[in-house]
Design a protein around this motif. Structure first.
Motif, short mmCIF file in Angstrom:
data_model
loop_
_atom_site.label_atom_id
_atom_site.label_comp_id
_atom_site.label_asym_id
_atom_site.label_seq_id
_atom_site.Cartn_x
_atom_site.Cartn_y
_atom_site.Cartn_z
N GLU A 135 0.47 7.21 -6.29
CA GLU A 135 -0.89 8.08 -6.36
C GLU A 135 -0.03 9.61 -6.27
OE1 GLU A 135 -5.13 8.94 -4.48
OE2 GLU A 135 -3.89 7.32 -3.74
N ARG A 136 0.72 9.59 -5.33
CA ARG A 136 1.12 11.11 -5.05
C ARG A 136 2.27 11.61 -6.27
NH1 ARG A 136 2.53 8.97 0.21
NH2 ARG A 136 4.70 8.73 -0.67
N SER A 190 0.62 4.45 -2.76
CA SER A 190 0.35 5.65 -2.27
C SER A 190 1.69 6.59 -2.98
CB SER A 190 0.59 5.86 -0.62
OG SER A 190 -0.44 5.46 -0.04
N SER A 217 0.79 -1.07 0.01
CA SER A 217 0.01 0.01 -0.03
C SER A 217 0.81 1.31 -0.26
CB SER A 217 -0.97 0.09 1.25
OG SER A 217 -0.28 0.01 2.27
N ASP A 218 2.11 1.34 0.29
CA ASP A 218 2.94 2.15 0.38
C ASP A 218 3.26 2.80 -0.96
OD1 ASP A 218 2.89 2.80 3.18
OD2 ASP A 218 4.71 1.59 3.58
#
Length: 284
Positions: free
Chosen positions: A136-137, A133, A129-130
């Protein structure tokens, strides 16, 4: 032609360079392109390498990223000989956008940007999940989050460049090297991409670019490296480096250098044969 009258301005005094070439010699097929070149990339700045076609700009950038192995000399990354580092470790420290990259047909934007996380993957550390993220950033920072599900080959040139830059951001590095990021873009899209580069710099990244457009290079750079025939002719802040004499020395270009009415950098006005008024002190 001798170039000893060109002043080299050292802009690295403000900090220790993370990336440098020391006595680097590089060539292709028995022809030497760069011979014994020394250069240090100032930390925390936007550095742009300029020079005429064939002078070694992209060769230098590819050597700094270890895509080319020098026949002599050393490239130093964070105090270490880059040739002794693992490829994965180099990819964790610097991100490269090559010239005119091509994505596999049908690959989506999100899938391409996710490839920037490959250096951080291993048998013990799979996708997490990191990582999602971070991707996405990176998409959000470059303004292409809404394009995540689109095929890369369906995008405009400017959008594709933003996506490729997003992939380099997903690597999680603060040192970005961009080889002609405005290639094949019209002026509006080129400025859009360079505004993005400026935003990334403002967020704390060191950026090294190769550009052909001299006025864009002066406007978007803190530090210029001017090359000719595989050697560095001058380097420093655009205000200190860009002169009419240097432009003729490096490019054979007759030009006027004036103050940019939109900023604090020099503006280059080329002089050709057509539509030129010679009654204002313009040299014949």
């Amino acid at each position: 032609m001798a170039v000893s009258h060109i002043t080299t301005v050292d802009s690295t005094a403000g900090g220790v360079s993370r990336l440098a070439a020391r006595g680097v010699t590089v060539g292709y097929g028995g022809r030497t392109v760069i011979d014994g070149l020394d250069v240090s990339i100032p930390p925390g700045l936007v550095t742009t390498i300029i020079g005429p076609n064939g002078c070694g700009k992209s060769t230098l950038l590819r050597t700094l990223t270890r895509l080319l192995k020098p026949a002599g000399g050393t490239v130093v990354l964070d105090g270490e000989d880059i040739s002794r580092l693992r490829t994965r470790d180099v990819a964790k420290r610097l991100g490269l956008l090559p010239q005119a990259p091509v994505a596999p047909e049908g690959l989506t934007v999100a899938d391409l940007v996710a490839r920037g996380r490959h250096p951080h993957q291993s048998w013990l550390r799979q996708w997490s999940s990191d990582d999602a993220s971070v991707v996405e950033r990176a998409l959000a920072m470059t303004g292409v989050l809404d394009l995540a599900d689109r095929p890369v080959d369906s995008l405009s040139g400017g959008q594709r460049q933003r996506v490729w830059i997003s992939m380099t951001l997903a690597q999680g590095t603060d040192l970005l090297l961009l080889d002609e990021p405005t290639t094949y873009l019209d002026l509006a899209h080129a400025i859009d991409v360079l505004d993005l580069v400026d935003d990334l710099h403002e967020s704390g990244r060191t950026v090294v670019m190769v550009l052909h457009d001299l006025n864009l290079a002066t406007r978007y750079s803190d530090h210029l490296v001017v090359m000719r025939a595989g050697a560095i002719l001058a380097q420093g802040h655009p205000r200190e480096v860009v002169t009419e004499e240097l432009l003729y020395e490096a490019f054979g270009l007759r030009a006027k250098v004036i103050d940019d009415p939109m900023g604090d950098r020099p503006l280059i006005v080329p002089i050709g044969r057509a539509h030129v008024r010679l009654d204002r002190g313009t040299p014949a």
